[in-house]
Design an enzyme around this catalytic site. Sequence first.
Site, PDB file in Angstrom:
ATOM      1  N   ASP A 156       3.074   9.332   1.334  1.00  8.15           N
ATOM      2  CA  ASP A 156       2.225   9.022   0.192  1.00  8.15           C
ATOM      3  C   ASP A 156       2.108  10.225  -0.732  1.00  8.15           C
ATOM      4  OD1 ASP A 156       0.593   7.441  -1.367  1.00  8.15           O
ATOM      5  OD2 ASP A 156      -1.215   7.818  -0.188  1.00  8.15           O
ATOM      6  N   ASN A 208       3.540  -3.306  -2.173  1.00  6.16           N
ATOM      7  CA  ASN A 208       4.057  -2.506  -3.286  1.00  6.16           C
ATOM      8  C   ASN A 208       4.676  -3.335  -4.404  1.00  6.16           C
ATOM      9  OD1 ASN A 208       5.119   0.316  -1.222  1.00  6.16           O
ATOM     10  ND2 ASN A 208       3.193  -0.041  -2.292  1.00  6.16           N
TER      11      ASN A 208
END
Length: 241
Positions: free
Chosen positions: A19, A67
Amino acid sequence: MGSEHTDTGGPRHVAIIMDGNGRWAQARNRPRLFGHHAGARRVREIVEACPENNVKYLTIFAFSTENWKRTQIEVAGLMSLFRRYIFREMQEFVKRNVRVRFIGDRIKLDGKLRGLMDEAEELTEHCTGTNLTIALNYGGRDEVARATKRLARDVATGHLDPEDVDQETLPKYLDTRVLPDPDLVIRTSGEARISNFLLWQSAYAEYEFIDTLWPDFSAEEFHSLVSSYGGRERRFGGVKA
Protein backbone atom coordinates in the site's frame (compact mmCIF):
# COMPACT_ATOMS: atom_id res chain seq x y z
CA MET A 1 -1.27 -27.52 3.16
CA GLY A 2 -3.58 -24.67 4.16
CA SER A 3 -3.50 -25.38 7.91
CA GLU A 4 0.28 -25.69 8.36
CA HIS A 5 1.88 -23.63 11.12
CA THR A 6 5.36 -23.48 12.55
CA ASP A 7 6.28 -21.93 15.88
CA THR A 8 10.05 -21.80 15.64
CA GLY A 9 12.52 -19.80 13.60
CA GLY A 10 11.65 -17.20 11.02
CA PRO A 11 8.54 -17.00 8.87
CA ARG A 12 8.32 -19.53 6.07
CA HIS A 13 5.53 -17.62 4.33
CA VAL A 14 5.31 -13.81 4.25
CA ALA A 15 2.32 -12.03 2.74
CA ILE A 16 2.42 -8.32 1.90
CA ILE A 17 -0.32 -5.76 1.35
CA MET A 18 1.61 -3.34 -0.85
CA ASP A 19 0.00 0.00 0.00
CA GLY A 20 1.01 3.60 -0.55
CA ASN A 21 1.97 3.81 -4.24
CA GLY A 22 -0.50 6.61 -4.96
CA ARG A 23 0.47 8.72 -1.95
CA TRP A 24 4.16 8.21 -2.76
CA ALA A 25 3.56 9.60 -6.26
CA GLN A 26 1.35 12.47 -5.09
CA ALA A 27 4.01 13.55 -2.60
CA ARG A 28 6.27 14.02 -5.63
CA ASN A 29 3.59 15.80 -7.66
CA ARG A 30 3.38 12.90 -10.06
CA PRO A 31 0.35 10.87 -11.22
CA ARG A 32 -0.67 7.81 -9.22
CA LEU A 33 0.49 5.44 -11.97
CA PHE A 34 4.02 6.76 -11.48
CA GLY A 35 3.83 5.34 -7.98
CA HIS A 36 2.49 2.01 -9.21
CA HIS A 37 5.45 1.66 -11.57
CA ALA A 38 7.85 2.43 -8.71
CA GLY A 39 6.04 -0.15 -6.60
CA ALA A 40 6.40 -2.80 -9.30
CA ARG A 41 10.17 -2.25 -9.35
CA ARG A 42 10.24 -2.71 -5.57
CA VAL A 43 8.71 -6.17 -5.90
CA ARG A 44 11.85 -7.52 -7.58
CA GLU A 45 14.07 -6.37 -4.70
CA ILE A 46 11.88 -8.08 -2.12
CA VAL A 47 11.62 -11.30 -4.14
CA GLU A 48 15.42 -11.33 -4.42
CA ALA A 49 15.70 -10.83 -0.64
CA CYS A 50 13.62 -13.90 0.18
CA PRO A 51 16.29 -16.64 -0.09
CA GLU A 52 18.77 -14.88 2.20
CA ASN A 53 15.96 -14.45 4.75
CA ASN A 54 14.87 -18.09 4.47
CA VAL A 55 11.42 -17.02 3.23
CA LYS A 56 10.20 -19.82 0.97
CA TYR A 57 6.80 -18.31 0.12
CA LEU A 58 5.99 -14.69 -0.69
CA THR A 59 2.45 -13.59 -1.48
CA ILE A 60 1.78 -10.03 -2.66
CA PHE A 61 -1.55 -8.21 -2.98
CA ALA A 62 -1.41 -6.58 -6.41
CA PHE A 63 -5.06 -5.79 -7.24
CA SER A 64 -8.18 -6.40 -5.16
CA THR A 65 -11.75 -7.09 -6.22
CA GLU A 66 -12.54 -3.62 -4.79
CA ASN A 67 -9.89 -1.84 -6.87
CA TRP A 68 -12.21 -1.81 -9.90
CA LYS A 69 -13.88 1.19 -8.17
CA ARG A 70 -10.86 3.34 -9.01
CA THR A 71 -10.89 5.65 -12.04
CA GLN A 72 -10.97 4.02 -15.46
CA ILE A 73 -7.63 5.62 -16.28
CA GLU A 74 -5.95 4.17 -13.20
CA VAL A 75 -7.45 0.70 -13.69
CA ALA A 76 -6.45 0.63 -17.37
CA GLY A 77 -2.95 1.78 -16.42
CA LEU A 78 -2.66 -0.93 -13.78
CA MET A 79 -3.76 -3.65 -16.21
CA SER A 80 -1.17 -2.44 -18.72
CA LEU A 81 1.46 -2.43 -15.96
CA PHE A 82 0.58 -6.01 -14.97
CA ARG A 83 0.92 -7.20 -18.58
CA ARG A 84 4.28 -5.50 -19.01
CA TYR A 85 5.56 -6.63 -15.61
CA ILE A 86 4.73 -10.30 -16.17
CA PHE A 87 6.12 -10.27 -19.71
CA ARG A 88 9.32 -8.48 -18.64
CA GLU A 89 9.97 -10.50 -15.49
CA MET A 90 9.12 -13.97 -16.80
CA GLN A 91 12.64 -14.95 -17.83
CA GLU A 92 14.05 -13.31 -14.69
CA PHE A 93 11.83 -15.55 -12.59
CA VAL A 94 13.21 -18.61 -14.35
CA LYS A 95 16.78 -17.33 -14.00
CA ARG A 96 16.30 -16.87 -10.25
CA ASN A 97 14.43 -20.18 -9.84
CA VAL A 98 11.22 -18.43 -8.72
CA ARG A 99 7.95 -20.36 -8.97
CA VAL A 100 5.09 -18.01 -9.88
CA ARG A 101 1.41 -18.52 -9.13
CA PHE A 102 -1.62 -16.26 -9.34
CA ILE A 103 -4.65 -16.27 -7.07
CA GLY A 104 -7.95 -14.46 -7.56
CA ASP A 105 -10.82 -14.51 -10.03
CA ARG A 106 -9.34 -14.34 -13.52
CA ILE A 107 -12.64 -14.15 -15.41
CA LYS A 108 -12.85 -10.34 -15.30
CA LEU A 109 -9.26 -9.89 -16.53
CA ASP A 110 -8.56 -9.38 -20.23
CA GLY A 111 -7.50 -12.32 -22.38
CA LYS A 112 -3.96 -11.12 -23.01
CA LEU A 113 -3.28 -10.72 -19.30
CA ARG A 114 -4.76 -14.13 -18.51
CA GLY A 115 -2.58 -15.65 -21.23
CA LEU A 116 0.56 -14.10 -19.74
CA MET A 117 -0.42 -15.35 -16.29
CA ASP A 118 -0.85 -18.88 -17.64
CA GLU A 119 2.46 -18.65 -19.48
CA ALA A 120 4.34 -17.45 -16.38
CA GLU A 121 2.91 -20.28 -14.30
CA GLU A 122 3.80 -22.89 -16.90
CA LEU A 123 7.27 -21.48 -17.54
CA THR A 124 8.20 -21.48 -13.84
CA GLU A 125 6.44 -24.71 -12.89
CA HIS A 126 9.77 -26.51 -12.53
CA CYS A 127 11.37 -23.82 -10.33
CA THR A 128 12.21 -24.89 -6.79
CA GLY A 129 13.31 -21.64 -5.15
CA THR A 130 11.08 -18.87 -3.85
CA ASN A 131 7.35 -19.37 -4.38
CA LEU A 132 5.92 -16.01 -5.48
CA THR A 133 2.12 -15.79 -5.40
CA ILE A 134 0.52 -12.71 -6.93
CA ALA A 135 -3.04 -11.88 -5.82
CA LEU A 136 -4.70 -10.31 -8.86
CA ASN A 137 -8.41 -9.44 -8.84
CA TYR A 138 -8.39 -11.09 -5.44
CA GLY A 139 -10.67 -10.66 -2.45
CA GLY A 140 -10.79 -12.89 0.62
CA ARG A 141 -14.58 -12.98 0.78
CA ASP A 142 -14.81 -13.60 -2.96
CA GLU A 143 -12.33 -16.47 -2.63
CA VAL A 144 -14.32 -18.08 0.20
CA ALA A 145 -17.56 -17.67 -1.80
CA ARG A 146 -16.01 -19.31 -4.87
CA ALA A 147 -14.56 -22.10 -2.74
CA THR A 148 -17.91 -22.69 -1.06
CA LYS A 149 -19.59 -22.92 -4.45
CA ARG A 150 -17.11 -25.59 -5.55
CA LEU A 151 -17.59 -27.45 -2.28
CA ALA A 152 -21.38 -27.29 -2.63
CA ARG A 153 -21.12 -28.63 -6.15
CA ASP A 154 -19.17 -31.65 -4.89
CA VAL A 155 -21.80 -32.25 -2.21
CA ALA A 156 -24.59 -31.99 -4.79
CA THR A 157 -22.91 -34.50 -7.10
CA GLY A 158 -22.21 -36.95 -4.28
CA HIS A 159 -18.44 -36.52 -4.30
CA LEU A 160 -18.47 -35.10 -0.77
CA ASP A 161 -20.55 -36.13 2.25
CA PRO A 162 -21.85 -33.05 4.14
CA GLU A 163 -21.04 -34.83 7.41
CA ASP A 164 -17.38 -34.92 6.40
CA VAL A 165 -17.13 -31.14 6.01
CA ASP A 166 -15.00 -29.55 8.73
CA GLN A 167 -12.42 -26.77 9.03
CA GLU A 168 -9.89 -28.87 7.13
CA THR A 169 -12.22 -29.24 4.13
CA LEU A 170 -12.67 -25.68 2.88
CA PRO A 171 -8.92 -24.93 2.49
CA LYS A 172 -8.79 -27.69 -0.14
CA TYR A 173 -11.09 -25.53 -2.30
CA LEU A 174 -9.34 -22.20 -1.80
CA ASP A 175 -7.07 -20.57 -4.40
CA THR A 176 -4.18 -21.14 -1.98
CA ARG A 177 -4.79 -24.88 -1.51
CA VAL A 178 -1.20 -25.79 -2.46
CA LEU A 179 0.35 -23.15 -0.17
CA PRO A 180 1.01 -23.11 3.57
CA ASP A 181 -0.79 -20.42 5.54
CA PRO A 182 1.11 -17.12 5.93
CA ASP A 183 3.14 -16.79 9.11
CA LEU A 184 3.65 -13.04 8.81
CA VAL A 185 1.47 -10.43 7.08
CA ILE A 186 2.98 -7.00 6.44
CA ARG A 187 1.01 -3.92 5.44
CA THR A 188 2.84 -0.80 4.35
CA SER A 189 1.75 2.89 4.39
CA GLY A 190 0.42 3.22 7.93
CA GLU A 191 -3.03 1.71 7.42
CA ALA A 192 -3.97 -0.81 10.15
CA ARG A 193 -6.49 -3.02 8.37
CA ILE A 194 -6.32 -6.25 6.36
CA SER A 195 -8.53 -5.11 3.46
CA ASN A 196 -10.09 -8.47 2.63
CA PHE A 197 -6.71 -10.19 2.14
CA LEU A 198 -6.25 -13.91 2.90
CA LEU A 199 -9.03 -13.87 5.47
CA TRP A 200 -9.18 -17.61 6.10
CA GLN A 201 -5.47 -18.25 5.72
CA SER A 202 -4.31 -15.52 8.12
CA ALA A 203 -6.26 -16.71 11.16
CA TYR A 204 -3.01 -17.29 13.11
CA ALA A 205 -0.65 -14.98 11.24
CA GLU A 206 1.43 -12.32 12.95
CA TYR A 207 0.79 -8.80 11.62
CA GLU A 208 3.11 -5.85 11.08
CA PHE A 209 1.56 -2.50 10.14
CA ILE A 210 4.34 -0.11 9.16
CA ASP A 211 4.38 3.53 8.07
CA THR A 212 6.72 3.05 5.11
CA LEU A 213 5.08 3.59 1.72
CA TRP A 214 5.52 0.57 -0.53
CA PRO A 215 7.91 2.17 -3.09
CA ASP A 216 10.22 3.01 -0.17
CA PHE A 217 10.05 -0.45 1.42
CA SER A 218 13.58 -1.84 1.30
CA ALA A 219 15.22 -5.23 1.56
CA GLU A 220 16.77 -4.00 4.83
CA GLU A 221 13.36 -3.26 6.35
CA PHE A 222 12.07 -6.60 5.10
CA HIS A 223 15.00 -8.31 6.82
CA SER A 224 14.31 -6.42 10.05
CA LEU A 225 10.65 -7.49 10.12
CA VAL A 226 11.49 -11.10 9.31
CA SER A 227 14.15 -11.14 12.02
CA SER A 228 11.84 -9.67 14.68
CA TYR A 229 9.29 -12.38 13.89
CA GLY A 230 11.75 -15.01 15.11
CA GLY A 231 11.56 -13.57 18.62
CA ARG A 232 7.81 -13.95 18.95
CA GLU A 233 6.21 -16.73 20.96
CA ARG A 234 3.49 -18.41 18.89
CA ARG A 235 1.12 -20.60 20.93
CA PHE A 236 -1.84 -20.94 18.52
CA GLY A 237 -4.32 -20.80 21.38
CA GLY A 238 -2.30 -22.96 23.76
CA VAL A 239 -0.40 -22.11 26.90
CA LYS A 240 3.36 -22.38 27.24
CA ALA A 241 4.29 -25.28 29.52
